[in-house]
Design a protein around this motif. Structure first.
Motif, PDB file in Angstrom:
ATOM      1  N   ASP A 213      33.836  43.691  41.224  1.00  0.00           N
ATOM      2  CA  ASP A 213      34.436  44.161  42.476  1.00  0.00           C
ATOM      3  C   ASP A 213      33.781  43.521  43.690  1.00  0.00           C
ATOM      4  OD1 ASP A 213      36.268  45.800  41.221  1.00  0.00           O
ATOM      5  OD2 ASP A 213      34.983  47.579  41.286  1.00  0.00           O
TER       6      ASP A 213
ATOM      7  N   GLY B 217      38.074  43.086  46.757  1.00  0.00           N
ATOM      8  CA  GLY B 217      39.248  43.962  46.831  1.00  0.00           C
ATOM      9  C   GLY B 217      40.539  43.228  46.565  1.00  0.00           C
TER      10      GLY B 217
ATOM     11  N   GLU C 282      35.716  45.811  54.048  1.00  0.00           N
ATOM     12  CA  GLU C 282      36.081  45.265  52.740  1.00  0.00           C
ATOM     13  C   GLU C 282      36.517  43.810  52.837  1.00  0.00           C
ATOM     14  OE1 GLU C 282      38.936  47.957  51.055  1.00  0.00           O
ATOM     15  OE2 GLU C 282      37.370  49.269  50.255  1.00  0.00           O
TER      16      GLU C 282
ATOM     17  N   ARG D 282      30.433  53.779  46.593  1.00  0.00           N
ATOM     18  CA  ARG D 282      31.708  54.493  46.682  1.00  0.00           C
ATOM     19  C   ARG D 282      32.263  54.771  45.285  1.00  0.00           C
ATOM     20  NH1 ARG D 282      35.112  50.464  49.846  1.00  0.00           N
ATOM     21  NH2 ARG D 282      33.498  49.059  49.071  1.00  0.00           N
TER      22      ARG D 282
ATOM     23  N   LYS E 169      35.017  54.502  43.438  1.00  0.00           N
ATOM     24  CA  LYS E 169      36.351  53.905  43.365  1.00  0.00           C
ATOM     25  C   LYS E 169      37.162  54.434  42.187  1.00  0.00           C
ATOM     26  CE  LYS E 169      35.387  49.607  45.800  1.00  0.00           C
ATOM     27  NZ  LYS E 169      35.432  48.127  45.738  1.00  0.00           N
TER      28      LYS E 169
ATOM     29  N   TYR F 258      38.696  57.449  44.377  1.00  0.00           N
ATOM     30  CA  TYR F 258      39.456  57.245  45.609  1.00  0.00           C
ATOM     31  C   TYR F 258      39.398  55.782  46.051  1.00  0.00           C
ATOM     32  CZ  TYR F 258      34.785  57.427  47.676  1.00  0.00           C
ATOM     33  OH  TYR F 258      33.477  57.192  47.961  1.00  0.00           O
ATOM     34  N   THR F 259      40.448  55.348  46.699  1.00  0.00           N
ATOM     35  CA  THR F 259      40.495  54.041  47.342  1.00  0.00           C
ATOM     36  C   THR F 259      41.372  54.154  48.578  1.00  0.00           C
ATOM     37  OG1 THR F 259      42.427  53.349  46.045  1.00  0.00           O
ATOM     38  CG2 THR F 259      40.263  52.693  45.201  1.00  0.00           C
TER      39      THR F 259
ATOM     40  N   LYS G 239      43.962  51.579  50.988  1.00  0.00           N
ATOM     41  CA  LYS G 239      44.593  50.264  51.009  1.00  0.00           C
ATOM     42  C   LYS G 239      45.440  50.128  52.246  1.00  0.00           C
ATOM     43  CE  LYS G 239      44.815  49.494  46.010  1.00  0.00           C
ATOM     44  NZ  LYS G 239      45.709  49.160  44.848  1.00  0.00           N
TER      45      LYS G 239
END
Length: 506
Positions: free
Chosen positions: A81, A86, A386, A495, A497, A500-501, A503
């Motif tokens: 990642d 991302g 990000e 975090r 991931k 939660y994310t 976008k």
């Protein structure tokens, strides 16, 4: 029997339907983890030369995806990642030095035909053509789970090298002139076959020639100049420009890399439209925006400084927007928009929120700009982080101390959350004869994360409240890299991931 036609070429967006079929068949261990159409579109748009596919009788038989990264920015213990940045692949840099492989797969129906070798040879050729230092990737070891109870990853790799154990991925990579750099634990979440281990592999380009740099292209210590602007009436446009030039000249004398002006700092020019209602007056002010852009562009070149112009009203079509410009010292410029409009801006001026959020490349790395109210929405700076943002600039305009406190407190939170520097600059004083702009309150500041390498209160520098002044501060981008990898807490890395994310809608 007809001989199948085999074609090695660059991947196209219109290949996605066939590509998806091939991916689902190939990812038998993780069938839900195939690339989305949006991700493939982004890859092809950002780096079309780096995406290869093999087509056999109009079917995608194999694919190799890659990006270019500035490898020094990453710790050797990076995760998958970390390296891809991302679903917008923000870590891709055309000025990077390493071709990083993010995926290679062959459709099961076509395995055993040496198609993988063709893809790897294409990558090597591209690496040489682009004069990149090497090809690097984190290789899975899918047979390791069978031996994990009796062998360490190191012993497993040794046995694969000696051909005592066959690993479908590692064995293939070793036979294609890749060497093992190190083992990374926790590289790819959910890779149970590899026990989430990966082998960092590298192929060195023997033809690589290190570019000669007479001047360092990207600075690591960056000097910021902030203008705490005094609202006052000006005789005319030229008088306002003279005041702008005074600050640009003064700050550039200290070899600053950036100068930041406040939100709607040009509001004094609205005095000539004060006989109109507020909505008409702000439209009158917008007639100066193009002229000011020309002024700032010239100053950026002449004074060798990157200028963040604060913000100005701009009419596009039928609507009014609050916008600003990054004017680089090389003569180029880009536009940013205020996305969240306050109730007062909407009711008094009829302003609309913009629609574009992005980072900007500069000779001092990636930056972001959010206008005033926007910094109170934590999703925006997180999306910019990000994409690799190191410095967030926030031009603001607040009339009262509680309004200022909202901006200041939120800006300081954004510095901690996103492991970045945040520079805020506002206007001070009073502006008679301009409706809705009577009083101003500001204390401009450069804010930092909160860890041992930074000031204990998270404030690098701050101006005297409500006094016209400039503020100069140096920020060290290498400290952000240290914080990201070795900080007391690591807000970006830690975090969840899996839970939660966020976008950006496209």
């Amino acid at each position: 029997m007809e001989t199948p036609t085999i074609e090695l070429r660059n991947l196209k967006v219109q290949d996605y339907k066939e590509l998806k079929v091939s991916m689902i068949k190939s990812y038998s261990g993780m069938p839900e983890d195939y690339w989305s159409e949006a991700e493939i579109k982004t890859l092809v748009k950002k780096f079309p030369d780096g995406q290869f596919c093999i087509v056999i009788d109009n079917k995608i038989a194999g694919c190799a995806l890659s990006i270019i990264v500035d490898y020094e920015k990453f710790d050797e213990n990076h995760t998958y990642d970390d390296i891809i940045g991302g679903d917008n692949f923000s870590t891709h840099s055309k000025n990077g030095d390493v071709l990083y492989g993010i995926d290679v797969f062959i459709h099961p129906e076509y395995r055993g035909k040496r198609l993988g070798r063709r893809l790897y040879e294409a990558r090597k050729e591209l690496c040489e053509q682009l004069n990149l230092k090497s090809i690097v990737f984190g290789g899975r070891i899918p047979n390791f789970a069978k031996y994990a109870n009796e062998l360490t990853p190191k012993k497993y790799i040794e046995k694969v090298k000696l051909q005592e154990i066959h690993d479908p991925v590692l064995s293939f990579q070793l036979s294609n002139d890749f060497h093992v750099k190190k083992v990374i634990k926790g590289y790819l979440s959910g890779d149970h076959e590899s026990k989430e281990y990966a082998v960092l592999m590298e192929w060195n380009n023997i033809y690589y020639t290190k570019p000669q740099k007479l001047i360092e292209s990207t600075k690591t210590v960056v000097r910021l100049g902030l203008v705490q602007w005094q609202m006052r009436l000006f005789k005319d446009f030229d008088a306002l420009v003279s005041q702008i030039e005074f600050f640009v000249d003064a700050v550039s004398d200290y070899q600053s890399d950036f100068i930041l002006f406040p939100e709607l700092f040009n509001a004094p020019l609205m005095a000539e439209f004060n006989h109109l209602n507020e909505a008409e007056a702000i439209r009158g002010l917008s007639t100066y925006t193009e002229r000011l852009l020309e002024v700032f562009t010239d100053f950026a070149i002449n004074y060798n400084i990157n200028i963040i112009t604060g913000s100005m009203p701009q009419v596009i079509g039928e609507h009014m927007y609050n916008v600003g410009f990054l004017c680089r010292r090389d003569g180029s410029y880009e536009r940013y928009e205020k996305l969240h409009i306050t109730p007062a801006e909407e009711s008094a001026w009829g302003m609309k929120g913009g629609t574009k959020l992005q980072t900007f490349d500069t000779d001092c790395g990636k930056i972001g700009v959010l206008i005033c109210y926007d910094v109170e929405f934590p999703e925006l700076p997180r999306l910019l982080a990000e994409e690799g943002m190191n410095i967030l600039f926030v031009p603001f305009m607040t009339d009262t101390q509680n309004g200022y406190s909202r901006v200041r407190i939120c800006a300081q939170s954004r510095a901690v959350e996103n492991e970045c520097y945040v520079a805020i600059a506002g206007s001070v004083g009073n502006l008679p004869k301009v409706n809705n702009m009577d009083i101003q309150y500001a204390q401009s500041a450069v804010l930092t994360p909160s860890d041992f390498a930074f000031p204990v209160n998270g404030v690098k520098a701050e101006a005297t409240p409500n006094t016209e002044s400039t503020l100069l501060a140096d920020v060290d981008l290498d400290l952000l890299k240290e914080l990201h990898n070795f900080g007391s807490v690591r807000n970006l890395k830690d975090r969840r991931k899996d839970l939660y994310t966020i976008k950006l809608k496209k």
